[in-house]
Scaffold this motif. Structure first.
Motif, mmCIF file in Angstrom:
data_model
loop_
_atom_site.group_PDB
_atom_site.id
_atom_site.type_symbol
_atom_site.label_atom_id
_atom_site.label_comp_id
_atom_site.label_asym_id
_atom_site.label_seq_id
_atom_site.Cartn_x
_atom_site.Cartn_y
_atom_site.Cartn_z
ATOM 1 N N VAL A 43 0.847 -1.198 0.000
ATOM 2 C CA VAL A 43 0.000 0.000 0.000
ATOM 3 C C VAL A 43 0.882 1.247 0.000
ATOM 4 O O VAL A 43 1.838 1.350 0.769
ATOM 5 C CB VAL A 43 -0.999 0.007 1.189
ATOM 6 C CG1 VAL A 43 -0.290 -0.133 2.527
ATOM 7 C CG2 VAL A 43 -1.865 1.252 1.164
ATOM 8 N N VAL A 45 0.821 5.781 -0.810
ATOM 9 C CA VAL A 45 -0.034 6.978 -0.802
ATOM 10 C C VAL A 45 0.548 8.056 -1.716
ATOM 11 O O VAL A 45 1.711 8.443 -1.569
ATOM 12 C CB VAL A 45 -0.174 7.548 0.622
ATOM 13 C CG1 VAL A 45 -1.119 8.744 0.625
ATOM 14 C CG2 VAL A 45 -0.672 6.471 1.581
ATOM 15 N N ILE A 148 -4.798 6.336 -2.128
ATOM 16 C CA ILE A 148 -4.229 5.254 -1.317
ATOM 17 C C ILE A 148 -4.385 3.977 -2.135
ATOM 18 O O ILE A 148 -5.500 3.486 -2.320
ATOM 19 C CB ILE A 148 -4.953 5.145 0.036
ATOM 20 C CG1 ILE A 148 -4.917 6.502 0.756
ATOM 21 C CG2 ILE A 148 -4.319 4.062 0.903
ATOM 22 C CD1 ILE A 148 -5.845 6.590 1.947
ATOM 23 N N ALA A 153 -4.563 -1.859 0.669
ATOM 24 C CA ALA A 153 -5.153 -0.558 1.032
ATOM 25 C C ALA A 153 -6.395 -0.714 1.890
ATOM 26 O O ALA A 153 -6.568 0.006 2.889
ATOM 27 C CB ALA A 153 -5.464 0.242 -0.230
ATOM 28 N N MET A 157 -6.619 0.515 5.870
ATOM 29 C CA MET A 157 -7.369 1.744 6.154
ATOM 30 C C MET A 157 -8.703 1.515 6.849
ATOM 31 O O MET A 157 -9.347 2.470 7.286
ATOM 32 C CB MET A 157 -7.628 2.503 4.844
ATOM 33 C CG MET A 157 -6.381 3.037 4.156
ATOM 34 S SD MET A 157 -5.508 4.292 5.158
ATOM 35 C CE MET A 157 -4.025 3.351 5.628
ATOM 36 N N GLY A 196 -7.489 -0.079 -4.288
ATOM 37 C CA GLY A 196 -7.355 1.055 -3.389
ATOM 38 C C GLY A 196 -8.428 2.086 -3.644
ATOM 39 O O GLY A 196 -9.425 1.817 -4.315
ATOM 40 N N TRP A 210 -3.281 12.848 6.335
ATOM 41 C CA TRP A 210 -2.000 12.204 6.033
ATOM 42 C C TRP A 210 -1.451 11.479 7.264
ATOM 43 O O TRP A 210 -1.057 10.308 7.185
ATOM 44 C CB TRP A 210 -1.011 13.261 5.540
ATOM 45 C CG TRP A 210 0.354 12.737 5.180
ATOM 46 C CD1 TRP A 210 1.406 12.527 6.023
ATOM 47 C CD2 TRP A 210 0.807 12.348 3.872
ATOM 48 N NE1 TRP A 210 2.492 12.038 5.333
ATOM 49 C CE2 TRP A 210 2.154 11.924 4.011
ATOM 50 C CE3 TRP A 210 0.224 12.333 2.612
ATOM 51 C CZ2 TRP A 210 2.918 11.494 2.922
ATOM 52 C CZ3 TRP A 210 0.988 11.902 1.528
ATOM 53 C CH2 TRP A 210 2.315 11.484 1.680
ATOM 54 N N VAL A 213 -3.607 8.388 8.199
ATOM 55 C CA VAL A 213 -3.462 7.330 7.189
ATOM 56 C C VAL A 213 -2.153 6.564 7.411
ATOM 57 O O VAL A 213 -2.131 5.321 7.350
ATOM 58 C CB VAL A 213 -3.509 7.939 5.769
ATOM 59 C CG1 VAL A 213 -2.914 6.984 4.726
ATOM 60 C CG2 VAL A 213 -4.948 8.285 5.389
ATOM 61 N N ILE A 222 3.094 0.831 4.853
ATOM 62 C CA ILE A 222 2.650 1.926 3.992
ATOM 63 C C ILE A 222 3.789 2.917 3.729
ATOM 64 O O ILE A 222 4.592 3.194 4.612
ATOM 65 C CB ILE A 222 1.435 2.633 4.628
ATOM 66 C CG1 ILE A 222 0.719 3.512 3.613
ATOM 67 C CG2 ILE A 222 1.838 3.433 5.871
ATOM 68 C CD1 ILE A 222 -0.637 4.010 4.099
#
Length: 363
Positions: A43, A45, A148, A153, A157, A196, A210, A213, A222
Motif C-alpha cells: 500500500v 499513498v 491510497i 489498502a 485503512m 485502493g 496524512w 493514514v 505503507i
C-alpha cells in the motif's frame, strides 16, 4: 509555483520535488522501482491534490454535462462515477476527467491539473453559449486529494472509517467520516491497477488525514509514493495520460476512447466524430512491447520493416512489474492489430516491437 497543503510534509520526508502542472510536487522518495513495487504488493499513498475539482449544480446540470461530455452522464447514479472526456470542436480532446454524481442535481468533475484553467473556461463558455445556466463552482484551490493504492489498502485503512471499504465497488464512492474528518469523499477510481481508493478533503484537514493514514497503515508497510511511480503504474495498465497520449489534437476514437463516446445523444462535435467513425480511422493508439532490450520514450518514431515512419511513441518506460520495455503510440491503422510487428527508432537503432492488447500488467 503552487504548493499543495502537504508540500512541507513531502520536503520533510526527503522527497525529490519538481515543477509539475504549475505545482511543486514530489516525483520520488526512495526511487521509482521501489515505490512502484510497494503499490503493486502492499500500500502506498500519492498526494494528487494538484488535480482540479469543479461542482456543476442545478436543474440544467445534467443537460450541460450531456453536451460537454462524450459519455452518457445520465447513466450515473448518485454515489457513482464515470470516466469521460470533453471533446473540443476541432476533433480533439479538451481533457479527460471523472464525473461524480454527488446529489440528484449536483456533480463533481475531477480534471487534470495542467488543464484546470482551460477546462474551467471551456465549461463556462459552453454553459453560456448554449444557455444552460447551470451553477458552476471551481473548488480546486480549497481541496486536497490522496490516492491510497495497493492490494493492502482496504485492510490497512479500514480502522479509519465505519464504511465497509471492500463494499465500495470500482467507480463508486461514499461520503462519510474518515480518519476523524467529516464529509470526506471515499472513492474507488484508481489509476494504478492495484486497487485502493481516493480520499477528497478540505485543505485544512489534509495534514490530519496524512498523519492518520500513515499511522493506520504502519503495520502494512505503507509508504509515500511519487509521481514517477504513478506514471509507470498507469502505463503498465495502458491508461492514457493527457499531454502524452491524448491532447487537443487527438481524436477520442483514435485514442481508443470509443467506449466513452456515446452517439446516442448530441454532444460537442458529435457529428464530426460520428462521420470519422463511419469513414474509418487513419491511425490508432496502440500498446506495444519491445522484443529486444531498450526503453521507448515519448516522441520516438515508430517505423515499419522498411524504415518508413508509421507513427510515434506517446508514452514509454521500462515496466518494473513486467520487466520489459513497454509503450503506447499512434500508428497507421494497418499496423494497429495485435501481434503486428513494428520498430521503435531509439537513437540510431531500430528496436523490434510487437503490438499488444493492454493492460501490459495482468495483476
Amino acid at each position: 509555483m503552487k504548493n499543495t497543503a502537504l508540500t512541507e510534509v513531502h520536503e520533510s520526508l526527503g522527497a525529490k520535488m519538481v515543477p509539475f502542472a504549475g505545482y511543486n510536487m514530489p516525483v520520488s522518495y526512495e526511487g521509482v522501482n521501489a515505490e512502484h513495487d510497494v503499490v503493486r504488493s502492499g500500500v502506498g499513498v500519492f498526494d494528487v491534490s494538484h488535480m482540479g475539482e469543479f461542482l456543476v449544480s442545478g436543474e440544467n446540470a445534467l443537460s450541460l454535462l450531456q453536451w460537454v461530455c462524450s459519455n452518457d452522464v445520465s447513466k450515473i447514479n448518485v454515489g457513482g462515477a464515470q470516466y469521460n472526456c470533453f471533446p473540443n470542436d476541432k476533433g480533439g480532446i479538451v481533457d479527460d476527467l471523472i464525473v461524480y454524481r454527488i446529489k440528484e442535481d449536483q456533480y463533481m468533475l475531477v480534471v487534470n491539473a495542467s488543464n484546470i484553467d482551460k477546462d474551467w473556461a471551456w465549461l463556462e463558455t459552453q454553459n453560456t453559449l448554449k444557455s444552460f445556466n447551470a451553477e458552476l463552482r471551481n473548488i480546486s484551490e480549497g481541496h486536497s486529494l490522496l490516492a491510497i493504492q495497493g492490494p493492502k489498502a482496504i485492510e490497512a485503512m479500514q480502522s479509519l472509517t465505519e464504511v465497509d471499504l471492500a463494499g465500495i465497488k470500482f467507480y463508486t464512492f461514499e461520503v462519510a467520516p474518515f480518519a476523524g474528518i467529516e464529509n470526506v469523499i471515499i472513492s474507488a477510481t484508481g489509476y494504478t491497477g492495484s486497487g485502493g481508493f481516493e480520499i477528497y478533503c478540505k485543505n485544512e484537514d489534509a495534514a490530519q488525514l496524512w498523519e492518520n493514514v500513515f499511522k493506520a497503515g504502519a503495520n502494512w508497510g505503507i509508504k509515500p509514493i511519487g509521481l514517477a511511480a504513478r506514471d509507470t503504474l498507469r502505463l503498465e495498465m495502458g491508461y492514457c495520460l493527457y499531454g502524452n497520449d491524448i491532447d487537443d489534437s487527438t481524436s477520442p476514437l483514435e485514442a481508443g476512447l470509443g467506449w466513452v463516446t456515446k452517439f446516442t445523444k448530441d454532444f460537442v462535435n458529435s457529428e464530426d466524430l460520428k462521420a470519422q467513425k463511419e469513414q474509418g480511422l487513419k491511425q490508432r493508439l496502440v500498446g506495444f512491447e519491445l522484443t529486444e532490450r531498450g526503453i521507448p520514450r515519448q516522441g520516438y518514431d515508430i517505423v515499419d520493416a522498411d524504415s518508413n515512419k508509421i507513427g510515434h511513441v506517446t508514452s514509454g518506460t521500462m515496466g518494473p512489474s513486467v520487466n520489459k520495455g513497454i509503450g503506447m503510440g499512434y500508428v497507421d491503422t494497418a499496423f494497429a492489430k495485435a501481434e503486428s510487428k513494428i520498430f521503435i527508432q531509439i537513437r540510431k537503432n531500430l528496436v523490434p516491437a510487437t503490438v499488444v492488447k493492454t493492460p501490459f500488467y495482468k495483476g
